[in-house]
Design a protein around this motif. Structure first.
Motif, PDB file in Angstrom:
ATOM      1  N   GLN A  92      -6.369  65.098  67.599  1.00 26.80           N
ATOM      2  CA  GLN A  92      -6.261  63.655  67.362  1.00 26.80           C
ATOM      3  C   GLN A  92      -5.231  63.354  66.278  1.00 26.80           C
ATOM      4  N   TRP A  93      -5.305  64.096  65.167  1.00 28.13           N
ATOM      5  CA  TRP A  93      -4.362  63.841  64.081  1.00 28.13           C
ATOM      6  C   TRP A  93      -2.963  64.327  64.438  1.00 28.13           C
ATOM      7  N   LEU A  94      -2.865  65.351  65.264  1.00 25.87           N
ATOM      8  CA  LEU A  94      -1.552  65.767  65.772  1.00 25.87           C
ATOM      9  C   LEU A  94      -0.943  64.633  66.594  1.00 25.87           C
ATOM     10  N   MET A  95      -1.738  64.020  67.477  1.00 29.56           N
ATOM     11  CA  MET A  95      -1.235  62.923  68.303  1.00 29.56           C
ATOM     12  C   MET A  95      -0.917  61.690  67.461  1.00 29.56           C
ATOM     13  N   PHE A  96      -1.662  61.502  66.370  1.00 30.88           N
ATOM     14  CA  PHE A  96      -1.364  60.412  65.433  1.00 30.88           C
ATOM     15  C   PHE A  96       0.054  60.559  64.899  1.00 30.88           C
ATOM     16  N   GLN A  97       0.431  61.776  64.586  1.00 24.32           N
ATOM     17  CA  GLN A  97       1.806  62.002  64.122  1.00 24.32           C
ATOM     18  C   GLN A  97       2.803  61.803  65.263  1.00 24.32           C
ATOM     19  N   MET A  98       2.509  62.403  66.398  1.00 22.01           N
ATOM     20  CA  MET A  98       3.454  62.358  67.521  1.00 22.01           C
ATOM     21  C   MET A  98       3.685  60.931  68.017  1.00 22.01           C
ATOM     22  N   GLY A  99       2.614  60.142  68.071  1.00 18.44           N
ATOM     23  CA  GLY A  99       2.731  58.793  68.613  1.00 18.44           C
ATOM     24  C   GLY A  99       2.958  57.720  67.573  1.00 18.44           C
ATOM     25  N   GLY A 100       2.698  58.042  66.291  1.00 20.91           N
ATOM     26  CA  GLY A 100       2.797  57.027  65.258  1.00 20.91           C
ATOM     27  C   GLY A 100       3.768  57.352  64.153  1.00 20.91           C
ATOM     28  N   VAL A 101       3.410  58.307  63.305  1.00 16.26           N
ATOM     29  CA  VAL A 101       4.202  58.571  62.098  1.00 16.26           C
ATOM     30  C   VAL A 101       5.657  58.885  62.436  1.00 16.26           C
ATOM     31  N   GLY A 102       5.874  59.813  63.367  1.00 16.74           N
ATOM     32  CA  GLY A 102       7.244  60.197  63.709  1.00 16.74           C
ATOM     33  C   GLY A 102       8.053  59.050  64.300  1.00 16.74           C
ATOM     34  N   PRO A 103       7.569  58.440  65.383  1.00 18.88           N
ATOM     35  CA  PRO A 103       8.346  57.347  65.987  1.00 18.88           C
ATOM     36  C   PRO A 103       8.563  56.155  65.059  1.00 18.88           C
ATOM     37  N   MET A 104       7.537  55.766  64.312  1.00 17.57           N
ATOM     38  CA  MET A 104       7.694  54.585  63.457  1.00 17.57           C
ATOM     39  C   MET A 104       8.658  54.861  62.303  1.00 17.57           C
ATOM     40  N   GLN A 105       8.504  56.019  61.642  1.00 19.49           N
ATOM     41  CA  GLN A 105       9.437  56.335  60.553  1.00 19.49           C
ATOM     42  C   GLN A 105      10.848  56.539  61.106  1.00 19.49           C
ATOM     43  N   GLY A 106      10.930  57.135  62.274  1.00 25.85           N
ATOM     44  CA  GLY A 106      12.246  57.338  62.880  1.00 25.85           C
ATOM     45  C   GLY A 106      12.957  56.017  63.138  1.00 25.85           C
ATOM     46  N   GLN A 107      12.228  55.054  63.689  1.00 29.38           N
ATOM     47  CA  GLN A 107      12.830  53.748  63.964  1.00 29.38           C
ATOM     48  C   GLN A 107      13.139  53.010  62.663  1.00 29.38           C
ATOM     49  N   ALA A 108      12.255  53.134  61.687  1.00 32.32           N
ATOM     50  CA  ALA A 108      12.524  52.501  60.391  1.00 32.32           C
ATOM     51  C   ALA A 108      13.832  53.025  59.808  1.00 32.32           C
ATOM     52  N   ASN A 109      14.039  54.322  59.927  1.00 27.49           N
ATOM     53  CA  ASN A 109      15.251  54.940  59.396  1.00 27.49           C
ATOM     54  C   ASN A 109      16.489  54.466  60.156  1.00 27.49           C
ATOM     55  N   VAL A 110      16.401  54.441  61.477  1.00 29.84           N
ATOM     56  CA  VAL A 110      17.549  54.039  62.299  1.00 29.84           C
ATOM     57  C   VAL A 110      17.961  52.608  61.990  1.00 29.84           C
ATOM     58  N   PHE A 111      16.996  51.690  61.993  1.00 30.21           N
ATOM     59  CA  PHE A 111      17.347  50.280  61.809  1.00 30.21           C
ATOM     60  C   PHE A 111      17.797  49.985  60.377  1.00 30.21           C
ATOM     61  N   PHE A 112      17.266  50.723  59.399  1.00 34.70           N
ATOM     62  CA  PHE A 112      17.648  50.462  58.016  1.00 34.70           C
ATOM     63  C   PHE A 112      18.971  51.117  57.649  1.00 34.70           C
ATOM     64  N   ARG A 113      19.226  52.334  58.166  1.00 34.94           N
ATOM     65  CA  ARG A 113      20.380  53.105  57.709  1.00 34.94           C
ATOM     66  C   ARG A 113      21.533  53.174  58.698  1.00 34.94           C
ATOM     67  N   TYR A 114      21.259  53.208  59.984  1.00 33.75           N
ATOM     68  CA  TYR A 114      22.292  53.581  60.941  1.00 33.75           C
ATOM     69  C   TYR A 114      22.666  52.500  61.958  1.00 33.75           C
ATOM     70  N   PRO A 116      24.210  49.389  63.611  1.00 36.32           N
ATOM     71  CA  PRO A 116      25.421  48.670  63.158  1.00 36.32           C
ATOM     72  C   PRO A 116      25.137  47.275  62.604  1.00 36.32           C
ATOM     73  N   GLU A 117      24.075  46.631  63.089  1.00 33.16           N
ATOM     74  CA  GLU A 117      23.712  45.321  62.572  1.00 33.16           C
ATOM     75  C   GLU A 117      22.434  45.439  61.752  1.00 33.16           C
ATOM     76  N   LYS A 118      22.329  44.629  60.711  1.00 35.11           N
ATOM     77  CA  LYS A 118      21.106  44.597  59.919  1.00 35.11           C
ATOM     78  C   LYS A 118      20.146  43.583  60.557  1.00 35.11           C
ATOM     79  N   LEU A 119      19.276  44.089  61.423  1.00 35.08           N
ATOM     80  CA  LEU A 119      18.288  43.247  62.085  1.00 35.08           C
ATOM     81  C   LEU A 119      17.028  43.250  61.227  1.00 35.08           C
ATOM     82  N   GLN A 120      16.933  42.232  60.359  1.00 31.23           N
ATOM     83  CA  GLN A 120      15.869  42.248  59.366  1.00 31.23           C
ATOM     84  C   GLN A 120      14.481  42.257  59.996  1.00 31.23           C
ATOM     85  N   GLY A 121      14.339  41.587  61.140  1.00 33.90           N
ATOM     86  CA  GLY A 121      13.045  41.572  61.814  1.00 33.90           C
ATOM     87  C   GLY A 121      12.609  42.966  62.234  1.00 33.90           C
ATOM     88  N   ALA A 122      13.545  43.726  62.785  1.00 35.77           N
ATOM     89  CA  ALA A 122      13.234  45.099  63.206  1.00 35.77           C
ATOM     90  C   ALA A 122      12.982  45.992  61.996  1.00 35.77           C
TER      91      ALA A 122
END
Length: 201
Positions: A92-114, A116-122
């Motif tokens: 369960q906690w493995l899936m929590f990481q796979m479905g939550g922590v990894g994807p959400m932090q990954g998207q947070a990083n992409v939209f904040f750092r990489y 091309p547009e600063k989409l503040q909502g995202a």
């Protein structure tokens, strides 16, 4: 010997840490994202999804980091409880990481750092969700030393992502149980060996 195809990313770190914890011999094949080696035909025969990490064990290929962790735990009988409820809790906690922590932090990083547009909502959405997930972890780790009670592949899956907390503007001081857990794992000899090796590729 296990062949590990990887790069210096949180998902790649997971497998190095697991292999070091399990004491399994392995050979590292570092893939260059700049040269798109993860999309090369020879690697796509190992991982049709064209992502790292992947392993080949005696001719058998395994891709997806969570699946690799399960394979290694089941192969060795370690890092995963044997009783059905304990095993389920770790998964369960493995899936929590796979479905939550990894994807959400990954998207947070992409939209904040990489992106091309600063989409503040995202940016706000993914950073808020990342903080919510840290709150979930903090509650759990206030109850137990490790996510599934004993140290397991669930902790190994989550730790490398929490290791990137600073780039996501997360202050671990706000999550004391997570911070204590993070330090316990950071100072494990296997974690130290894995992180040293990954820095050399």
């Amino acid at each position: 010997m296990i062949e590990l195809y990887t790069a210096a990313t949180p998902n790649g770190h997971k497998i190095s840490i697991a292999l070091e914890e399990l004491g399994l011999p392995y050979e590292v094949h570092a893939l260059s994202f700049d040269r798109q080696e993860q999309k090369a035909p020879e690697f796509l025969r190992i991982n049709p999804n064209g992502r790292i990490p992947a392993i080949v064990d005696d001719g058998f290929a395994v891709f997806e980091s969570g699946a690799i962790l399960l394979y290694l735990a089941e192969k060795t009988g370690q890092l995963l409880p044997s009783d059905p409820k304990g095993r389920s809790l770790a998964i369960q906690w493995l899936m929590f990481q796979m479905g939550g922590v990894g994807p959400m932090q990954g998207q947070a990083n992409v939209f904040f750092r990489y992106f091309p547009e600063k989409l503040q909502g995202a940016i706000d959405r993914y950073q808020h969700e990342t903080r919510r997930l840290y709150e979930v972890l903090d509650r759990r780790l206030g109850e137990a030393e490790y996510l599934a009670g004993d140290y397991s592949i669930a902790d190994i899956a989550c730790w490398p992502w929490i290791n990137t907390h600073e780039r996501h503007r997360i202050d671990l001081a706000a999550y004391p149980a997570v911070n204590n857990w993070f330090e316990r794992i950071r100072t494990r000899p296997a974690t130290e060996r894995a992180m040293q090796k990954i820095q050399q590729i």
